[in-house]
Design a protein around this motif. Structure first.
Motif, short mmCIF file in Angstrom:
data_model
loop_
_atom_site.label_atom_id
_atom_site.label_comp_id
_atom_site.label_asym_id
_atom_site.label_seq_id
_atom_site.Cartn_x
_atom_site.Cartn_y
_atom_site.Cartn_z
N LEU A 91 0.73 -1.18 -0.13
CA LEU A 91 0.12 -0.07 -0.02
C LEU A 91 0.94 1.34 -0.08
CD1 LEU A 91 -2.77 1.35 -0.02
CD2 LEU A 91 -2.57 1.17 2.77
N TYR A 92 1.96 1.37 0.84
CA TYR A 92 2.87 2.11 0.74
C TYR A 92 3.46 2.66 -0.68
CZ TYR A 92 6.91 5.07 1.93
OH TYR A 92 7.93 6.22 1.80
N SER A 93 3.86 1.61 -1.12
CA SER A 93 4.49 1.80 -2.45
C SER A 93 3.61 2.29 -3.36
CB SER A 93 4.93 0.39 -2.99
OG SER A 93 5.53 0.40 -4.33
N ALA A 94 2.20 2.10 -3.39
CA ALA A 94 1.24 2.35 -4.29
C ALA A 94 1.03 3.83 -4.02
CB ALA A 94 -0.03 1.64 -4.22
N VAL A 95 1.04 4.26 -2.63
CA VAL A 95 0.38 5.72 -2.30
C VAL A 95 1.77 6.33 -2.64
CG1 VAL A 95 0.41 7.26 -0.25
CG2 VAL A 95 -0.97 4.90 -0.44
N GLN A 96 3.04 5.94 -2.60
CA GLN A 96 4.26 6.84 -2.86
C GLN A 96 4.09 7.14 -4.30
OE1 GLN A 96 8.08 4.80 -2.71
NE2 GLN A 96 8.82 6.73 -1.51
N LYS A 97 3.75 6.37 -5.28
CA LYS A 97 3.48 6.86 -6.73
C LYS A 97 2.76 8.01 -6.98
CE LYS A 97 5.12 2.31 -8.57
NZ LYS A 97 5.43 1.53 -7.76
N GLN A 114 4.62 11.23 -3.18
CA GLN A 114 5.59 10.61 -2.59
C GLN A 114 6.06 11.24 -1.25
OE1 GLN A 114 9.19 10.78 -5.24
NE2 GLN A 114 10.47 10.08 -3.81
N ASP A 115 5.84 12.53 -1.10
CA ASP A 115 6.25 13.40 -0.18
C ASP A 115 5.63 13.13 1.28
OD1 ASP A 115 7.96 14.76 -1.72
OD2 ASP A 115 6.58 16.46 -2.08
N ASN A 175 -2.22 20.91 0.85
CA ASN A 175 -2.49 21.16 -0.60
C ASN A 175 -2.08 20.03 -1.47
OD1 ASN A 175 -3.02 22.27 -3.09
ND2 ASN A 175 -2.83 24.29 -2.32
N SER A 176 -3.12 19.40 -2.19
CA SER A 176 -2.77 18.35 -3.10
C SER A 176 -1.70 18.41 -4.14
CB SER A 176 -4.10 17.74 -3.60
OG SER A 176 -4.71 18.58 -4.60
#
Length: 217
Positions: free
Chosen positions: A162-168, A171-172, A212-213
């Motif tokens: 999940l972390y890997s997917a979210v990082q894409k 990342q910050d 902010n996104s």
């Protein structure tokens, strides 16, 4: 500009290039090369080494009175030896889309026929379409993999994926976002992934964090 005008323009440029080395036979050599597919002609004009090789083969074929049509087969055979060059050029173009999957997408596109790959280098709209299709496929595979991890009840493995997917996506703030998502109910998180709503969930998490996104872009 229609196809006929495009070919005519390419023919003029080919003739100009060939004339420097083969003044007496430039017209015939140009005519022989113009039997190649349009995408290949574009590639020849972009790759000086490939153009030189093609002209040399055409000149040799002309000297041996080989039928002009045979040059098409000769030059297209050369494409099989230029995979590295095509791959490098394609990767540079795919990288411009900043998808985070440049290497994987390039690999997927290179699995197609050589003439199709060559055409991508000279057709931005087709390249964009195929990059988007490949990206969609990769995203679905990522979500499918996350679902598989969730189904086998391995929290640590799932958390990493999940972390890997979210990082894409962001990342910050991947650590904070992943932590928030993992606090969700097991069933709700599973449904979120099944509906391909991970990106939307990341944006909601950013809002909840008061971030902010657009900050990560």
């Amino acid at each position: 500009m229609n196809d006929e005008e495009n070919v005519e323009k390419l023919g003029e440029e080919l003739y100009s290039r060939i004339y420097k080395q083969h003044k007496d036979t430039a017209g015939k050599l140009t005519g022989m090369l113009l039997e190649l597919p349009f995408a290949v002609l574009v590639q020849l004009l972009q790759d000086e080494a490939m153009l030189t090789a093609a002209v040399d083969k055409a000149f040799k074929a002309l000297q041996e009175a080989t039928k002009p049509s045979q040059i098409k087969l000769i030059v297209e055979d050369d494409l099989s030896t230029s995979s590295d060059s095509l791959g490098e050029q394609l990767f540079e173009l795919v990288e411009l889309y900043n998808t985070g999957y440049s290497q994987k997408i390039t690999g997927m596109l290179l699995e197609q026929q050589k003439d199709v790959v060559v055409s991508l280098l000279s057709n931005p709209s087709l390249l964009e379409e195929q990059v988007n299709q490949a990206l969609e496929t990769l995203k679905k595979e990522t979500v499918r993999g996350l679902n598989d991890s969730l189904d086998v009840e391995d929290p640590e493995e799932f958390g990493e994926r999940l972390y890997s997917a979210v990082q894409k996506i962001n990342q910050d703030h991947a650590n904070d976002i992943t932590g928030m998502l993992l606090e969700m109910d097991h069933t709700a998180l599973h449904q979120l992934l099944c509906d391909n709503m991970l990106e939307a969930a990341v944006q909601k998490a950013l809002s909840a964090l008061g971030i902010n996104s657009t900050e990560h872009k």
